[in-house]
Design an enzyme around this catalytic site. Structure first.
Site, mmCIF file in Angstrom:
data_model
loop_
_atom_site.group_PDB
_atom_site.id
_atom_site.type_symbol
_atom_site.label_atom_id
_atom_site.label_comp_id
_atom_site.label_asym_id
_atom_site.label_seq_id
_atom_site.Cartn_x
_atom_site.Cartn_y
_atom_site.Cartn_z
ATOM 1 N N LYS A 116 40.305 51.859 49.375
ATOM 2 C CA LYS A 116 41.730 52.102 49.135
ATOM 3 C C LYS A 116 41.952 53.603 48.975
ATOM 4 O O LYS A 116 41.110 54.294 48.376
ATOM 5 C CB LYS A 116 42.143 51.344 47.867
ATOM 6 C CG LYS A 116 43.633 51.351 47.555
ATOM 7 C CD LYS A 116 43.900 50.466 46.344
ATOM 8 C CE LYS A 116 45.373 50.435 45.951
ATOM 9 N NZ LYS A 116 45.595 49.537 44.775
ATOM 10 N N SER A 197 49.081 46.195 45.408
ATOM 11 C CA SER A 197 49.155 47.428 46.148
ATOM 12 C C SER A 197 47.931 47.667 47.030
ATOM 13 O O SER A 197 47.962 48.567 47.865
ATOM 14 C CB SER A 197 49.337 48.600 45.191
ATOM 15 O OG SER A 197 48.205 48.762 44.352
ATOM 16 N N SER A 221 47.110 43.867 41.738
ATOM 17 C CA SER A 221 46.982 44.596 43.012
ATOM 18 C C SER A 221 45.744 44.281 43.836
ATOM 19 O O SER A 221 45.675 44.661 45.006
ATOM 20 C CB SER A 221 47.064 46.106 42.771
ATOM 21 O OG SER A 221 48.399 46.476 42.553
#
Ligand SMILES: *[C@@H]1O[C@H](CO)[C@@H](O)[C@H](O)[C@H]1NC(C)=O
Ligand SMILES: *[C@@H]1O[C@H](CO)[C@@H](O)[C@H](O)[C@H]1NC(C)=O
Ligand SMILES: *[C@@H]1O[C@H](CO)[C@@H](O)[C@H](O)[C@H]1NC(C)=O
Ligand SMILES: *[C@@H]1O[C@H](CO)[C@@H](O)[C@H](O)[C@H]1NC(C)=O
Length: 519
Positions: A116, A197, A221
């Protein structure tokens, strides 16, 4: 041999040629299988086997993923950047494998992983949380989890897209969107949400643009995008994995965890990334007592559900009543029972409405975010922004690319207006401790539960405010082809039990299938 009769020579030549042709065919078939069949849902274990049998090199595998990214990413936008050094790292892994006995290397050695974009890498890649504000910044060092991945010989394939700033810039729904790569798409249904996210980590592994990935979770997330993209996501106990070098929301809740296609893959990644890190010393020292000496792989037991007590909170299921999720879960409850689990039904979680009003969580995070982000930005070697105030100003100046008129930055502005840790934040902390003690902890202990079972990521706030772990496993697809998951949540340090349960469920159901890229 001169005495050999010409016919025999001819025969042996023909034989040799035939043999060579058939070997070639076999090799081609093997490669095609590796490329067209096996690589489709290949696990780290499958890939290590192929490496060991000389059917595949890490370079071939890395090239395969780079090609997939080139082909699919313009549509799916799960990747922000690929690592210019990925093939070099793959070559090094291939050389190291030749020099070492088979089986002596880490389960992630030579395996391409996506990170990420809020997880720092000290290399040619940028670490920007999806925003242009951090483009060109230079991090002081690899994130703690990245240092561990490098030591394990993993190939850092690239940075995954994400809901910008881990969904803490804007309070509305901008799941899967960030300025640097635009709107990420759910590969199961291009018009569905990706959730976030850690959207890019989920999209990319679901669509096989990487073998495994890392996401981060503050509240939902990892669990939510894993649920929406038919993946296994592990949100670990707070501090089990280091947050050092991760663009923060709040150290009180942030975690880093694996997002993979199988429980076994996720466990292989978890084994590599857990442990003490001087750059997140307090939390990682405290949580390291939970790490089993032999690692987490020993808990991948096909009969892992046997004798497990699983709690069902009525309110969580009432929320889904009459949906496809409810029907699927009735069948899942039967499966869990058949596999030997004991279901403890109709439970109530104390103060559930107070927990889901988010009032204390919101108040605390707003103040904590400003402090944590400012510290992160000040620690950068080079950066166009050095404070939350700078980021807000940057966004205003670049309204067009950061879509400020469309999405805004209300969470940023609210956080900027906070003033350190005062009375209200301390009251919020006390509230969250009380909510966890009177709620989840009491429920688990009084009913002697091994885990709570819930649909999708609805339980994520309960886990978030107490630093508790959870694992999402694929559980079905709705009428639009969009996946949903089942989540097993437990007390701090209960990863071994959760892994047994998750693996038992996965092996009994095998619900994950690759996406079809339909609208
Ligand atoms: C990182 O960002 C810079 C722009 O500042 C860009 O030139 C570079 O290509 C980026 N790195 C990668 C690996 O994409
Ligand atoms: C967020 O927006 C997407 C796309 O507009 C939509 O599909 C999704 O249902 C929304 N999610 C929520 C939780 O509102
Ligand atoms: C903490 O909970 C009490 C109710 O028990 C409430 O009055 C107070 O506003 C809460 N604090 C915060 C910061 O939300
Ligand atoms: C994708 O989802 C939309 C609703 O968001 C739905 O109308 C459409 O039929 C779905 N596509 C498929 C292939 O199921």
């Amino acid at each position: 041999m001169a005495t050999e009769p010409p016919l025999a020579i001819l025969q042996s030549r023909v034989l040799r040629i035939l043999l060579a042709i058939s070997l070639l065919v076999l090799q081609t078939v093997a490669l095609a299988q590796v490329h067209a069949v096996s690589l489709k849902e290949a696990t780290a274990h499958d890939l290590q086997l192929a490496f060991g049998q000389n059917k595949l090199t890490s370079r071939q595998l890395t090239k395969f993923y780079l090609n997939r990214i080139r082909r699919l990413n313009p549509l799916l936008r799960g990747v922000i950047e690929v690592n210019p050094d990925a093939l070099c790292q793959a070559d090094r892994a291939d050389r190291e494998r030749e020099a070492k006995p088979y089986g002596s290397l880490s389960a992630l050695h030579g395996i391409p992983i996506l990170l990420k974009d809020n997880i720092a890498t000290k290399d040619k890649m940028n670490t920007t949380a999806g925003s242009f504000a951090l483009l060109g910044s230079v991090v002081p060092r690899d994130a703690g989890v990245v240092a561990r991945l490098r030591r394990a010989g993993a190939v850092l394939l690239g940075k995954a897209s994400m809901s910008e700033w881990a969904h803490y810039r804007f309070s509305g729904n901008n799941s899967g969107w960030c300025a640097r790569s635009g709107q990420g798409k759910n590969p199961y249904n291009l018009s569905a949400t990706t959730c976030g996210s850690s959207s890019g980590s989920a999209i990319s592994v679901a669509a096989n643009m990487g073998a495994v990935s890392l996401g981060t979770e503050t509240d939902g997330s990892i669990l939510c995008p894993s649920s929406f993209n038919s993946l296994v996501g592990i949100k670990p106990t707070l501090g089990l994995t280091s947050r050092g070098g991760v663009v923060p929301i709040t150290p009180r809740q942030d975690t880093v965890g694996p997002m993979c296609r199988t429980v076994a893959d996720a466990v292989n990644v978890l084994d590599v990334i857990v442990g003490f890190d001087p750059y997140d010393a307090k939390a990682t020292r405290e949580a390291s007592k939970y790490i089993p000496r032999e690692g987490y792989k020993q808990f991948l037991k096909a009969d892992g559900l046997k004798g497990k007590r699983l709690g069902i909170v009525k309110a969580f299921f009432d929320f889904y009543s009459g949906t496809r999720v409810t029907k699927a879960f009735e069948s899942h409850f039967n499966t869990l029972r058949k596999q030997g689990a004991v279901l403890v039904d109709r439970l109530e979680l104390a103060n559930i409405n107070e927990i889901y009003s988010y009032s204390s969580e919101r108040v605390a995070i707003s103040a904590e975010f400003k402090l944590a982000l400012n510290t992160y930005l000040q620690d950068l070697v080079v950066s166009p922004v050095r404070s939350l105030a700078d980021v807000i100003a940057f966004n205003n100046k670049h309204k067009h690319v950061e879509k400020i008129d469309e999405y805004g930055q209300d969470s940023f502005i609210a956080a900027q207006a906070t003033n350190g840790i005062g009375k209200t934040v301390k009251s919020a902390w006390r509230n969250m401790t009380r909510l966890s003690q009177d709620g989840f902890e009491k429920l688990m202990r009084q009913n002697k539960l091994d885990a709570l079972v819930t649909p999708e990521n609805i339980v994520s706030t309960v886990l978030a405010i107490g630093g508790f772990p959870g694992i999402n496993v694929p559980a079905g697809y709705d009428e639009d082809g969009v996946p949903f998951g089942i989540c097993f949540g437990g007390l701090r340090g209960s990863e071994p039990t959760l892994i047994e349960i998750a693996y038992g469920f996965e092996q009994a159901t095998k619900i994950r299938r690759p996406p079809t890229f339909l609208r």
